[in-house]
Design a protein around this motif. Sequence first.
Motif, PDB file in Angstrom:
ATOM      1  N   ARG A  10      -8.611   5.304 -14.841  1.00 33.86           N
ATOM      2  CA  ARG A  10      -7.901   4.045 -14.711  1.00 33.86           C
ATOM      3  C   ARG A  10      -7.913   3.259 -16.026  1.00 33.86           C
ATOM      4  NH1 ARG A  10      -7.414  -0.655 -15.077  1.00 33.86           N
ATOM      5  NH2 ARG A  10      -9.551  -0.950 -15.779  1.00 33.86           N
ATOM      6  N   VAL A  22       8.545   5.718  -7.008  1.00 33.43           N
ATOM      7  CA  VAL A  22       7.294   5.607  -6.259  1.00 33.43           C
ATOM      8  C   VAL A  22       7.726   5.568  -4.793  1.00 33.43           C
ATOM      9  CG1 VAL A  22       5.208   4.255  -5.846  1.00 33.43           C
ATOM     10  CG2 VAL A  22       6.260   4.251  -8.124  1.00 33.43           C
ATOM     11  N   LEU A  27       3.404   3.958  -1.677  1.00 37.39           N
ATOM     12  CA  LEU A  27       3.209   2.508  -1.672  1.00 37.39           C
ATOM     13  C   LEU A  27       2.417   2.058  -0.447  1.00 37.39           C
ATOM     14  CD1 LEU A  27       6.623   1.104  -2.954  1.00 37.39           C
ATOM     15  CD2 LEU A  27       4.389   0.884  -4.053  1.00 37.39           C
ATOM     16  N   ILE A  30      -1.186   2.807  -1.061  1.00 41.36           N
ATOM     17  CA  ILE A  30      -1.741   1.865  -2.034  1.00 41.36           C
ATOM     18  C   ILE A  30      -2.007   0.521  -1.355  1.00 41.36           C
ATOM     19  CG2 ILE A  30      -1.248   0.556  -4.150  1.00 41.36           C
ATOM     20  CD1 ILE A  30       0.427   3.082  -5.034  1.00 41.36           C
ATOM     21  N   ILE A 108      -3.595   3.621  -7.174  1.00 43.04           N
ATOM     22  CA  ILE A 108      -2.459   3.891  -8.070  1.00 43.04           C
ATOM     23  C   ILE A 108      -2.826   5.013  -9.037  1.00 43.04           C
ATOM     24  CG2 ILE A 108      -1.142   2.913 -10.004  1.00 43.04           C
ATOM     25  CD1 ILE A 108      -1.287   0.190  -8.385  1.00 43.04           C
ATOM     26  N   TYR A 113      -0.073   7.502 -11.010  1.00 37.51           N
ATOM     27  CA  TYR A 113       0.740   6.404 -11.518  1.00 37.51           C
ATOM     28  C   TYR A 113      -0.131   5.508 -12.393  1.00 37.51           C
ATOM     29  CZ  TYR A 113       4.150   7.797  -7.984  1.00 37.51           C
ATOM     30  OH  TYR A 113       5.043   8.505  -7.233  1.00 37.51           O
ATOM     31  N   SER A 115      -0.568   1.183 -13.909  1.00 41.51           N
ATOM     32  CA  SER A 115      -0.247  -0.215 -13.668  1.00 41.51           C
ATOM     33  C   SER A 115      -1.022  -1.079 -14.656  1.00 41.51           C
ATOM     34  CB  SER A 115      -0.602  -0.612 -12.222  1.00 41.51           C
ATOM     35  OG  SER A 115      -0.152  -1.923 -11.937  1.00 41.51           O
ATOM     36  N   ILE A 149       4.254  -0.822 -11.182  1.00 36.60           N
ATOM     37  CA  ILE A 149       3.779   0.545 -10.940  1.00 36.60           C
ATOM     38  C   ILE A 149       4.830   1.554 -11.391  1.00 36.60           C
ATOM     39  CG2 ILE A 149       2.962   2.180  -9.176  1.00 36.60           C
ATOM     40  CD1 ILE A 149       2.366  -0.316  -7.419  1.00 36.60           C
TER      41      ILE A 149
END
Length: 177
Positions: A10, A22, A27, A30, A108, A113, A115, A149
């Motif tokens: 991360r 996404v 989603l 998440i 995420i 992904y 962010s 994201i």
Amino acid sequence: MDLFEAFAARSCYRGEFADVPVTREILTQILDAGIRAPSACNQQTPSFVAVDDPEILAKIAEILPNHLSCKTAKAAIVCFSDDRPVYNDISFYKEDCAAAVENMLLAITSFGYASVWLDGVLRREQIAERIAKLLGAPANKRAQVLLPIGVPAASAPKAPRLPFEKRASFNGWGEQD
């Protein structure tokens, strides 16, 4: 990716995102990670709005014109806080929101992904209020954190971390048994 791999992987990604969607399924997972976060007195004060509509994402990017990640994000999540007192006269909305956001950032990352945790910028120029209005939030909810994201378009260097000994100790400040 296991939990400790997600901790290591991360990072805050402020760059451009690739043109990769996404999915709602991702989603939802998440958001579920955020919903499962601890909260003071189990009052569950944070609420969330996931955005995957390109037109709404474009409007958010107009509100935050200097943030490349917002301009190219394929989705975003806004964490709304409720500052009502939950223990005597004390509100824990910042702590509750922070716990939920960290859970979502790890989720995420686990899905591949990226962010960035945007909150300071929301405190200027009525940006939080403008985002809340755009998303139709009730008056007692504040847009506290925005998470754009997407899949990173390029690799970004990770910010270095101080060594363990500089940040943690056992049985007393600075002790290394």
